[in-house]
Write a protein that holds these residues in place. Structure first.
Motif, short mmCIF file in Angstrom:
data_model
loop_
_atom_site.label_atom_id
_atom_site.label_comp_id
_atom_site.label_asym_id
_atom_site.label_seq_id
_atom_site.Cartn_x
_atom_site.Cartn_y
_atom_site.Cartn_z
N GLU A 90 47.21 -46.32 9.85
CA GLU A 90 46.77 -44.80 10.07
C GLU A 90 45.45 -44.63 10.00
O GLU A 90 44.80 -44.71 8.99
N HIS A 124 47.58 -43.66 15.25
CA HIS A 124 48.65 -44.40 14.57
C HIS A 124 48.66 -45.47 15.58
O HIS A 124 48.83 -45.53 16.58
N GLU A 173 53.86 -42.35 4.43
CA GLU A 173 53.10 -41.69 5.51
C GLU A 173 52.53 -40.37 5.01
O GLU A 173 51.37 -40.07 5.02
#
Lengths: 108, 553, 359, 246
Positions: free
Chosen positions: C127, C133, C308
């Motif tokens: 990321e 991504h 995330e």
């Protein structure tokens, strides 16, 4: 027979019979120490609560090992064995702690 | 005057009428025996079996790695196969092989005792070993396990649905076998020595087994508790290794390596003991610097408890503690270096013959030097970052374990084979096998050093195609190596019936075990020996007249 | 030529084209690692040659035919001391050199560009702060130090780039960092080297080291719209963090502006430096790190935010450099209700939020 | 020269009448050698036990440092009277065991039986109190993995109203209880093994064994029993006495 003198380690260690009085005294001391450690835990000593508790536990252990387990009257070999056991125990704890304690020091 | 001439001609010897092998007959007399020599034979049979099971797994691994794709084995099967290889080879071959087989047979003979201190416990430990092994084999039949032999948490505790519990329990049970063996040896060495057998008259074999036994007794319980924690974590989720519950998965590795690193010394120290005996005998000299070699065994044993976290340099231990462990690891390399140099120096001004045990020993010295020095690569923290978890590590520990330990064990097995069975193995076959083994070994594992530096990770079922060439070399070498292991199996079995009668002392070696008949009596020594000379006193042996040296006619 | 079987021929071709002893040196660290490697090889060779020379010479000179009577030698303290001390010194050199290299590899320079990598069975998710991504791939510019903040969602993984000579364990529940500076544009292997389950050998990817221009082009072309900080801002609002961390005069929680990198005093008197790991930890275990002067009322977000999501939050808080940004967040969240998927969490009662908020 | 004369020479301090003692095993030279070997073996076994518990103590130390408040609250839920009582019971049982060894050494069978029975009763008493405590913890939902719930720590207790933990800390009490059950469980397992061995020895003593100078089994069992006592001596302050004053 001369050769037998070289046999450095005596095959037999004089066996010592501890008198019941000693056992009774040790037992009484241990019970007093138990009462003490319980009582002390209710007193605020800050960090020292743990220290005192462990110190008392170690004293009790030493008494049991020395008298109930006859280490005081045992051969050097047995003493060394006990020492080796505790030494390795300390190694396990200390060397593991080198990691856990110093993790907080740096960014890793 | 040559040493050899003053000794009686062993070639006319015949097998003794009564020995530990033929005192009693029947399966029961073996399975319920308390004779340390018979227990050693039981171990030899069980361990040989495990070795070839583990070897078959190794063959599958090398076959799969011939090609970059997963074509022979699917990834999950491959993982099970390498886990089985690791578990069997480490816990059911390398750890017990030298202590339980050679140690059981030889320790009482070498110190002049009639048996080990606790014969019943000795038998019990064989049964524990076999039960542990049976648990593992059953586990493998019913689906196997794919944790690798290291059982890394949280993979083993939360993310796999193979037979982790059974695998851990098998090792747990076998662990008690190690503990009891170690305990037995320590008591035997301390309390059962013959009169006159002082500490500094002990063969160096005994010194290294002494260090080994201490590691057994003090380190094995820690892996036992670590495995119990894994099992409980898996079954009921106690959380000690579970980061989601506040546990620390790294703690498992601390506890695991606290045993498993000293265990590496459990594997190599007995090998070192064997090498000391063989070098002295085939150079017909006392080992150069007896005291240094003896104390380096003890030093290795002690230091081995301080180095375990070098398996975890990049795993998230603090860098400060990595420093400490790296330093200690460098220190433990020194006694090994001392031993290598002392063995080499023993050859100086010796009178060297090159029978099979000596060939294996020379192979050991070379391979162990490479294995040890590549250990320094891994102990050096910055280098370890690049090399760890690659084939470099695989090559390194195979050099130490297989190149070192197994070669030394082969040396010992050939050296004492006449004492164990009363018969000689075929010498020329032995030499051929030793050379094949050495060649095959280097072909198999040397390319893996290069693969490791190129970055090929271990435990990969499939790999990028640029690594294929070296992998093909490695697999080709493995076939040679396999021949090197099968050959001794065949000719040693053959020699049980057809081998030449050995006589009491075919190598004209010094040492109490060679003063009694081969195979020995059940009670070992008809008369308790009184030791009056130092270990490896080949001058004393040479000065003896033929009639004074015990032999069996 | 025709007599060689096609299989063998193929193999020879492969051998000739692919044979290598060293991986490419593609980072600033690689030459340092290789230097130590060559030194280690050198001392190994010296040691090995010394031993082999001794053994071979003695084996020839003192074989039985030549030397039937051995000369007994007890040992020699001087010699033994020599071969104790020389290896000891050499090993100490290896130790110091190795330690220096270790600290070089694991101490990122302060100006490094930070990229987050999440490992999971069996893929790498990268990321970028700009919101790009990637899966099993990592695009980086050459000539610029890159710091990776690594975390695993499940088991231990290990992030290894042989061409850069760096490797770092990716640990569940803890951030680790590694850094490198690529020197040569190219495509390099990224391996997971820690055994992580069935498809361990499929957990490999590629590092694309690009020239700065190419990298900029790639960055612009592959952004998904929201930067990590922006996603973090939404999540911050959605989880209701700003109901306490609003920097107002009566705020229940500490002011988060400029908190990153500052020294905080905890309730137990210790000081901590606020870094990624501390931020992540306080979100999950807030009361374990009670900041002095605030009541322990913050609920735990354990199990409610994915790794995330945590990265987004951390990245957002990292970039909170002024009071103004916080006020903006509050306004934004008030003006524009968050997307449907995260709506229930808005009720500032995180215990009720079903499952993972951000994916 | 046969082996017996040699043996007699070797064991020059040994009692000659013991040379043919019925309990002397064939591979030992003399009774003292056999006894020393047995004691040494027992001590080695105890060192393995130290390391076995060592792994648990090590884990305990780490998590106690990490989650001290949770450990305090967990500790406060234990019955201190039960802990103190059990410590007392074990210490007294160690004393009675020491007396049993003394009785074996002085070869008084009645006393030996009496002290052993006393030890047995105390050991069983310990296990009963422990079982009672475990039952209580089960009722309170404090058994990790089986019925653990941190709810009881969210409100504080009557005795310790300050033990009102936020959820994230309350969940860490699970680690305290995991280690509590592991450590006391392992200890209780050792107690159960001890009680079983003691019963076997008691039956053998009733049959007339161990009062003829062959004290090694009794002595070694005593060592084991004292060791189990020592483990508890440490478990008591570590598990029961964390910050009782709060």
């Amino acid at each position: 027979m001369a050769e037998l003198k070289h046999h450095d380690e005596p095959t037999h260690h004089e066996h010592h019979i501890v008198s019941p009085g000693v056992y009774l005294a040790i037992c009484a001391t241990l019970l007093v120490l138990t009462a003490t450690t319980t009582a002390v835990s209710y007193v605020d000593l800050g960090e020292y609560n743990t220290v005192v508790a462990l110190a008392i536990a170690c004293t009790k252990m030493t008494l049991v090992v020395l008298f109930f387990m006859h280490i005081k009257y045992s051969s050097k070999l047995t003493k060394l064995t006990v020492a080796a056991g505790f030494f390795t125990f300390i190694v396990l704890i200390m060397m593991t702690m080198t990691d856990y304690i110093s993790r907080a020091w740096g960014r890793w | 005057m040559s040493t050899i001439l003053s000794l009686p001609d062993q070639s006319t010897a015949s097998l003794p009428k009564v020995s530990y092998l033929n005192k009693e007959y029947g399966l029961k007399s073996w399975l319920l025996t308390q004779d340390h020599k018979r227990i050693a034979i039981l171990y030899l049979i069980a361990i040989t079996f495990f070795f070839f099971v583990g070897g078959a797994m190794a063959a599958l691994i090398r076959l799969e790695l011939l090609t970059p794709q997963t074509d022979l084995l699917a990834a999950d099967t491959y993982n099970k196969v390498f886990s089985a290889h690791g578990i069997i080879m480490v816990f059911f071959f390398l750890v017990p092989v030298a202590p339980a087989v050679l140690g059981n047979f030889l320790i009482p003979l070498m110190i002049g005792a009639r048996d080990v201190a606790f014969p019943k416990i000795n038998l019990l430990s064989w049964y524990l070993f076999v039960s542990g092994g049976c648990i593992e084999l059953t586990m493998m039949v019913f689906g196997g396990v794919d944790t690798g032999w290291t059982f890394t948490t949280p993979l083993s505790t939360h993310y796999l649905n193979t037979n982790v519990v059974a695998a851990a329990m098998g090792i747990f049970v076998a662990g008690f076998s190690s503990i009891l063996t170690g305990l037995n040896f320590l008591v035997t060495i301390h309390r059962m020595r013959a009169p006159g057998m002082t500490w500094f008259r002990l063969p160096l074999f005994i010194w290294s087994y002494y260090a080994t036994s201490f590691i057994f007794v003090l380190a094995t319980p820690v892996i036992a508790i670590a495995l119990v924690l894994v099992v409980l974590e898996r079954i009921i989720g106690i959380g000690v290794f579970d980061p989601a519950k506040g546990g620390d998965p790294l703690l498992f590795q601390h506890l695991f390596w606290f045993y498993s690193h000293p265990a590496v010394y459990v594997m190599i120290l007995p090998g070192m003991g064997v090498i000391s005996e063989v070098v002295a005998c085939f150079c017909r000299k006392r080992v150069f610097g007896y005291t240094a070699v003896a104390f380096s065994s003890v030093a290795i044993g002690v230091f081995s408890f301080f180095v375990w976290a070098h398996h975890m340099f990049i795993m998230g231990i603090s860098s400060y503690s990595a420093l400490v462990f790296s330093l200690m690891t460098m220190l433990v390399a020194v006694p090994s270096a001392i031993k290598i140099f002392n063995w080499s120096a023993t050859m100086y001004k010796g009178s060297i013959t090159f029978d099979t045990p000596m060939l294996y020993t020379l192979g050991f010295i070379g391979l162990f030097t490479i294995g040890g020095l590549t250990g320094v690569f891994l102990a050096s923290m910055g280098m370890d970052i690049h090399l760890t978890e690659t084939y470099f590590v695989v090559a390194h520990f195979h050099f130490v374990m297989v190149g070192g330990m197994v070669t030394a064990f082969m040396a010992g097995l050939h050296f004492w084979w006449p004492k164990i069975t009363g018969r000689m193995y075929p010498e020329s076959m032995g030499r051929i096998a030793a050379v094949i083994l050495f060649t095959g070994f280097n072909l198999t594992f040397f390319p893996q050093f290069i693969l490791g530096y190129l970055g090929m990770p271990r435990r990969y079922a499939a790999y990028p195609p640029e690594f294929q060439v070296l992998n093909v070399f490695s697999s080709a070498g493995a076939t040679v190596l396999a021949v090197g292991y099968l050959l001794p199996l065949l000719y040693l079995t053959w020699s049980l019936k057809y081998g030449k009668i050995a006589g009491a002392n075919p190598w004209q070696a010094a040492g109490l075990e060679w003063e009694i008949q081969s195979p020995p009596l059940t009670e070992n020594f008809p008369v308790t020996p009184i030791v009056t000379h130092e270990a490896y006193d080949y001058e004393w042996l040479a000065s003896k007249k033929g009639s004074e040296v015990p032999t069996v006619g | 030529m025709h007599s060689i079987s096609p299989v063998l021929w193929q193999f020879l071709i492969k051998w000739l084209t692919n044979f290598a002893i060293f991986p490419p040196e593609a980072s600033t660290i690689a030459p340092y690692a290789d230097a130590l490697y060559f030194f280690l090889i050198l001392i190994s060779l010296v040691g090995l040659i010394a031993v082999v020379a001794m053994v071979v010479t003695f084996a020839i000179r003192y074989r039985q035919e030549k030397n039937p009577v051995p000369t007994p030698i007890e040992g020699s303290t001087l010699l033994e001391a020599t071969w104790t001390i020389i290896p000891l010194i050499l090993f100490m050199v290896c130790f110091v050199w190795g330690a220096l290299l270790y600290f070089r590899i694991y101490s990122p320079p302060p100006n490094a560009m930070n990229i987050y990598v999440v490992g999971k069975q069996w893929m790498w998710k990268a990321e970028h702060p700009g919101g790009q991504h990637e899966i099993n791939a990592l695009h980086i510019p050459v000539g610029r130090p890159i710091q990776l903040t690594l975390i695993s969602q499940d088991v231990f993984h290990s992030f290894s780039v042989p061409a850069f000579r760096v490797k770092r364990e990716v640990i569940p529940g803890r951030y680790t960092t590694v850094w490198f500076e690529a020197t040569t544009p190219g495509v390099y292997h990224l391996f997971c080297t820690q055994y992580c389950g069935t498809l361990h050998s499929d957990m490999i990817g590629w590092i694309y080291a690009m020239s700065p221009q190419d990298y900029q082009a790639w960055e612009a072309g592959s952004t998904s719209g929201n930067s990590l900080a922006q996603s973090g801002e939404r999540l911050f609002a959605a989880l209701g963090c700003n109901s306490c961390h609003n920097s107002g005069p009566n705020a229940h929680g500490p002011n988060l502006a400029n908190v990153f990198g500052s020294h905080l005093q905890l309730k137990n008197g210790q000081f901590v430096t606020v870094d990624d790991a501390f931020l992540r930890d306080t979100i999950l275990n807030p009361t374990l790190h009670e900041v002095a002067g605030y009541a322990p009322i913050m609920p735990t977000y354990q199990g409610q935010v994915s790794e995330e999501g945590l990265i987004d939050l951390v990245e957002y808080i990292k970039r909170l450099d002024s009071q103004y940004r916080i006020e903006q967040t509050i306004e934004n969240s008030a003006a524009q209700p968050v997307q449907t998927g995260t709506a229930p969490a808005e009720t500032s009662a995180p215990a009720l939020a079903p499952g993972t908020v951000k994916q | 020269m046969d082996s017996h004369t040699l043996a007699a020479q070797t064991a020059d301090t040994g009692h000659v009448e013991d040379e043919h003692a019925p309990f002397l095993r064939h591979h030992f030279e003399s009774v003292p050698q056999q006894r020393e070997a047995a004691t040494f073996g027992m001590w080695l076994f105890l060192t393995t036990e130290i390391m076995f518990f060592g792994g648990l103590f090590c884990s305990y130390l780490i998590f106690r440092n990490w989650y001290y408040p949770a450990f305090v609250a967990g500790s406060h839920t234990l019955h201190i009277w039960a802990g103190t009582l059990n410590t007392t019971v074990l210490i007294v049982s160690s004393f009675t065991m020491a007396m049993a060894v003394h009785a074996a050494e002085t070869r008084v069978r009645r006393a030996l039986m009496g002290w052993m029975i006393a030890t047995l009763i105390l050991g069983c008493g310990f296990l009963c109190v422990k079982a009672y405590e475990w039952h209580d913890e089960w009722v309170d939902h404090h058994v990790p993995g089986l019925n653990f719930g941190p709810e009881s720590f969210l409100h504080g207790t009557k005795a310790y109203p300050d033990d009102k933990l936020p959820l994230d800390v309350a969940e860490k009490t699970q680690l305290y209880f995991s280690l509590y059950f592991l450590m006391t469980g392992m200890h209780a397992l050792h107690m159960i093994i001890g009680v079983s061995l003691l019963t076997i020895l008691l039956i053998q003593v009733r049959g007339g064994k161990y009062v003829n100078g062959h004290v090694a089994p009794i002595e070694n069992f005593g060592l084991y029993w004292h060791f189990v006592d020592i483990v508890w001596i440490f478990l008591f302050p570590l598990l029961y006495l964390i910050s009782r004053h709060q």
